[in-house]
Design an enzyme around this catalytic site. Structure first.
Site, PDB file in Angstrom:
ATOM      1  NE  ARG A  88      -2.428   1.176   3.479  1.00  0.00           N
ATOM      2  CZ  ARG A  88      -3.281   0.816   4.734  1.00  0.00           C
ATOM      3  NH1 ARG A  88      -4.543   0.363   4.527  1.00  0.00           N
ATOM      4  NH2 ARG A  88      -2.743   0.974   5.809  1.00  0.00           N
ATOM      5  CE  LYS A 190      -2.067   4.803   7.164  1.00  0.00           C
ATOM      6  NZ  LYS A 190      -3.171   5.438   7.779  1.00  0.00           N
ATOM      7  CD  GLU A 226     -11.993   5.894   4.899  1.00  0.00           C
ATOM      8  OE1 GLU A 226     -11.797   5.243   5.893  1.00  0.00           O
ATOM      9  OE2 GLU A 226     -10.805   5.893   4.106  1.00  0.00           O
TER      10      GLU A 226
HETATM   11  N1  PLP Z   1      -9.046   4.612   6.943  1.00  0.00           N
HETATM   12  C1  PLP Z   1      -8.260   5.724   7.036  1.00  0.00           C
HETATM   13  C2  PLP Z   1      -8.478   6.976   6.603  1.00  0.00           C
HETATM   14  C3  PLP Z   1      -6.878   5.218   7.681  1.00  0.00           C
HETATM   15  O1  PLP Z   1      -6.352   6.304   8.180  1.00  0.00           O
HETATM   16  C4  PLP Z   1      -6.804   3.993   8.156  1.00  0.00           C
HETATM   17  C5  PLP Z   1      -5.705   3.655   9.061  1.00  0.00           C
HETATM   18  O2  PLP Z   1      -4.683   3.008   8.452  1.00  0.00           O
HETATM   19  C6  PLP Z   1      -7.670   2.945   8.037  1.00  0.00           C
HETATM   20  C7  PLP Z   1      -8.820   3.464   7.061  1.00  0.00           C
HETATM   21  C8  PLP Z   1      -7.495   1.510   8.340  1.00  0.00           C
HETATM   22  O3  PLP Z   1      -6.923   0.796   7.614  1.00  0.00           O
HETATM   23  P1  PLP Z   1      -5.907  -0.342   8.001  1.00  0.00           P
HETATM   24  O4  PLP Z   1      -6.881  -1.359   8.641  1.00  0.00           O
HETATM   25  O5  PLP Z   1      -4.887  -0.664   7.004  1.00  0.00           O
HETATM   26  O6  PLP Z   1      -5.270   0.141   9.330  1.00  0.00           O
HETATM   27  C1  COI Z   2      -3.939   3.519  11.441  1.00  0.00           C
HETATM   28  O1  COI Z   2      -4.844   2.814  11.916  1.00  0.00           O
HETATM   29  O2  COI Z   2      -2.664   2.721  11.562  1.00  0.00           O
HETATM   30  C2  COI Z   2      -3.927   4.866  11.413  1.00  0.00           C
HETATM   31  O3  COI Z   2      -3.054   5.404  10.455  1.00  0.00           O
HETATM   32  C3  COI Z   2      -4.904   5.787  12.191  1.00  0.00           C
HETATM   33  C4  COI Z   2      -4.471   7.009  12.426  1.00  0.00           C
HETATM   34  C5  COI Z   2      -3.382   7.152  13.522  1.00  0.00           C
HETATM   35  C6  COI Z   2      -3.841   7.894  11.299  1.00  0.00           C
END
Ligand code: PLP
Ligand code: COI
Length: 345
Positions: A88, A190, A226
């Site tokens: 990612r 991200k 989200e």
């Molecule tokens: N959505 C956003 C905007 C985020 O910042 C995150 C955090 O990483 C997620 C969703 C969840 O993603 P993940 O499950 O890969 O941590």
């Molecule tokens: C995560 O879940 O890793 C995030 O990035 C959330 C936040 C701390 C930005």
């Protein structure tokens, strides 16, 4: 303000950590210059010294990842699907014209950084984990709007507890009229700018005693996208696991893991599709999921003057609880993981 320099693994109250920065011993850094990454190294210095012309400072050329290390019952340390984070981040880099850090090297660097900070990995059973933050920024002397001449890739770690207060206790969220991303913008990457834009709606939500803001789809403002820094899921009355499908949400690794577990371990039907904010009655339970959020049950959602309660504002619903147990059981190594999900440090 807590003096984070004064905190040591010996004095930490592992069971009561929040989600805040604690300075740990080592971080990994690698620099990109003249078309290649240097060999990288661990350093004790937690300050970054960069040119005042760095694109990261002016034009948002910065991206990051979020992952965790989990202490297993036998004392070993687990990473959860780290190759997914590496891939990612590569996509985020491509979107911002940054040179990706090679996937194998990314995972190796994460492993090295966690190992060097081994004593900061919270003990098994405390409910805390070591949060891992890889990031990349455009650096070097520059002034025009163009890709940076140099890059810094770094990884630091910090021990954390629950992201939303209460952990598995449900909390309430409020729908904001602000957008976090445009339909064909950077929502699926991200990148730092997405989060800068979320500070105002997030703070407004918290001032009103909600855990965070819920973002609707930017094109029509009718569908949930989200939940703050986490993805949304809902469980319908006929036991379907539903989660939004959109080009402007972050493809959450936790969400895709839950989709797999919901189908293969819980026997639910799984669907990525539209979640209309005025049709929340179809769900008996709902939650926010992500690395930091883990699974945070959603008690209720405020949308204009309407407040919709799902299962309960005080108790987690049974399907959400089963998903949570399955997910963290795998992460901590108590439950057998699907192939390649857990990588030992
Ligand atoms: N959505 C956003 C905007 C985020 O910042 C995150 C955090 O990483 C997620 C969703 C969840 O993603 P993940 O499950 O890969 O941590
Ligand atoms: C995560 O879940 O890793 C995030 O990035 C959330 C936040 C701390 C930005």
């Amino acid at each position: 303000m807590m003096n984070t320099e004064a905190v040591t693994p010996e004095t930490l109250d592992w069971e009561n950590l929040g989600f805040s920065y604690i300075k740990t011993d080592y971080r990994y850094v690698s620099y990109w210059k003249d078309g290649e990454w240097d060999e990288g190294e661990l350093t004790r210095d937690n300050q970054v010294h960069i040119s005042e012309g760095s694109t990261a400072l002016h034009y948002g050329q910065s991206c990051f990842e979020g992952m965790k290390a989990y202490r297993a019952a036998d004392g070993s340390i687990n990473l959860f699907r780290p190759y997914e984070n590496a891939e990612r981040m590569k996509r985020s880099c491509e979107r911002l014209l940054m040179p990706a850090f090679p996937v194998e090297r990314f995972v190796e660097a994460v492993r090295e950084t966690v190992e060097a900070n081994e004593q900061w990995v919270p003990p098994y059973g405390t409910g805390s984990t070591l949060y891992i933050r890889p990031y990349m920024i455009g650096v070097g002397d520059n002034i025009g709007v163009r890709a940076a001449p140099e890059y810094l890739f770094a990884i630091f770690v910090t021990p954390v507890g629950p992201y939303f207060k209460g952990g598995l206790t449900p909390s309430d969220f409020v729908v904001t009229q602000y957008d976090r991303a445009a339909p064909y913008g950077t929502g699926a990457s991200k990148v730092g700018g997405n989060y800068g834009g979320s500070l105002l709606p997030g703070t407004e939500a918290k001032k009103r005693n909600f855990s965070d803001a819920i973002y609707l789809d930017p094109a029509t403002h009718t569908k949930i996208e989200e939940v703050g820094s986490a993805n949304f899921f809902g469980i319908t009355h006929d036991d379907k696991f539903i989660t939004p499908k959109s080009p402007s949400i972050l493809p959450s690794i936790t969400k895709y893991s839950l989709m797999y577990l919901a189908e293969h371990r819980l026997g639910l039907t799984v669907e990525e599709g539209d979640v209309y904010v005025d049709q929340l009655d179809r769900f008996k339970e709902a939650g926010a999921c992500g690395t930091a959020a883990v699974i945070s049950p959603i008690g209720g959602i405020q949308y204009g003057d309407d407040f919709h309660v799902f299962y309960s504002e005080t108790e987690v619903g049974p399907v959400t609880k089963r998903l949570y147990n399955e997910l963290i059981g795998i992460q901590y190594g108590d439950i057998a993981a699907p192939e390649n999900w857990v990588v030992k440090v």
